[in-house]
Design an enzyme around this catalytic site. Structure first.
Site, PDB file in Angstrom:
ATOM      1  CB  THR A  86      -1.158   0.058   1.300  1.00  0.00           C
ATOM      2  OG1 THR A  86      -1.862  -0.871   1.181  1.00  0.00           O
ATOM      3  CG2 THR A  86      -1.844   1.233   1.181  1.00  0.00           C
ATOM      4  CE  LYS A  91      -5.160  -2.420   0.861  1.00  0.00           C
ATOM      5  NZ  LYS A  91      -3.820  -3.021   0.853  1.00  0.00           N
TER       6      LYS A  91
END
Length: 314
Positions: free
Chosen positions: A103, A179
């Protein structure tokens, strides 16, 4: 899921043998791909070798891999793995593919894609969701963006890693953007679940009863249903740590600033996770954010069974 032929499948490297990385490396190995795991931790490397895989200590040692999957902790580690002294860039053959699953900020993902392209390498911006158990079973959800050639090269790897692959765009940054939406919701839901449980306990409600009622009512969420049992069991063994959401919600905040887009609810959740980290709970399970409310209001949280038997404090 059927096994993938070693003759036709690419040689795969997996950088980062933590909970998610180990699970995905094992999923790839168990489905017949030739996999080399990479981690700075000798114990992590040894654990993968014990399961039949190969391992190396440095990303540069993955030079013979055609596809490398990055499952490291944060953007700084991604940078080091790719461009550091012992990084992949300059070692991988032209045309090799990097599947970047950590991420990171969308702006960083876009920059990585451009820099790798300049080195003759392809990139799939492919953050994942699902946890360690789904990583090992090959049932992750992948939020991916990249060109058609990158998806084609990644297909055998994605088939082994994921139950669902969302093709979201043809350039890096789109996958990371999606995300970030997920992490905003996940972080807010965990912080809210903790606050709701703390309020119920403070009002004198039985915690198990709160869980039973809410999971059968409109106020339920996947995170409430998944994380509150950790609170009820007094078990804060980190499946996903408080530190992860300090990082990810900071990325939400940073991206909001870049876009001049306010994110006040995410900011409030970030403050709670930051408070939990400041209180020493950063490496505990993210459900430990409820301990902030324990410190503030003195609520009695459920204890782990062995702690209760020993008469220890919560």
């Amino acid at each position: 899921m059927s096994q993938t032929s070693k003759r036709t499948a690419p040689r795969v490297g997996v950088v980062g043998l933590g909970a998610m990385g180990m699970g995905s490396a094992l999923a790839l190995h168990e489905r017949g791909l030739t996999v080399t795991g990479c981690d700075v931790s000798p114990s992590a490397r040894e654990a993968f070798v014990a399961k039949g895989g190969n391992s190396v200590a440095s990303p540069a040692e993955l030079a013979d891999c055609e596809v490398v999957v990055l499952l490291v902790v944060n953007g700084e580690q991604v940078e080091q793995v790719l461009f550091g002294e012992h990084g992949l860039v300059g070692k991988l053959a032209a045309g090799s593919l990097v599947i970047q699953c950590a991420t990171v900020a969308p702006s960083q993902a876009r920059g990585l894609g451009e820099r790798l392209a300049a080195e003759g390498l392809a990139m799939l911006d492919a953050p994942v969701s699902g946890g360690a158990a789904k990583a090992h079973s090959g049932d992750l959800s992948v939020m991916a963006s990249g060109d058609a050639a990158a998806f084609d090269k990644a297909q055998p790897v994605l088939d082994a890693m994921a139950a669902t692959v969302y093709r979201l765009g043809d350039s890096a940054g789109v996958g990371s953007s999606m995300k970030l939406v997920n992490q905003l919701l996940a972080g807010v839901h965990i912080a809210t679940a903790a606050e709701a449980m703390a309020l119920g306990i403070r009002m004198g409600l039985d915690p198990d009863t709160v869980y039973e009622v809410i999971t059968h009512s409109a106020g339920n969420s996947w995170m409430f249903e998944n994380r509150v049992p950790h609170i009820l069991e007094g078990d804060y063994t980190p499946l996903s740590a408080v530190d992860i959401f300090v990082k990810d919600l900071n990325i939400v905040h940073q991206t909001g600033r870049e876009l001049a887009m306010p994110t006040p609810v995410a900011a409030s959740a970030l403050q709670q996770f930051t408070a939990a980290k400041g209180a020493g709970f950063g490496r505990e399970d993210d459900a430990a954010v409820i301990k902030v409310y324990q410190r503030l209001s003195g609520i009695a949280l459920p204890e782990a069974a062995n702690d209760a038997d020993a008469g220890g404090d919560a």
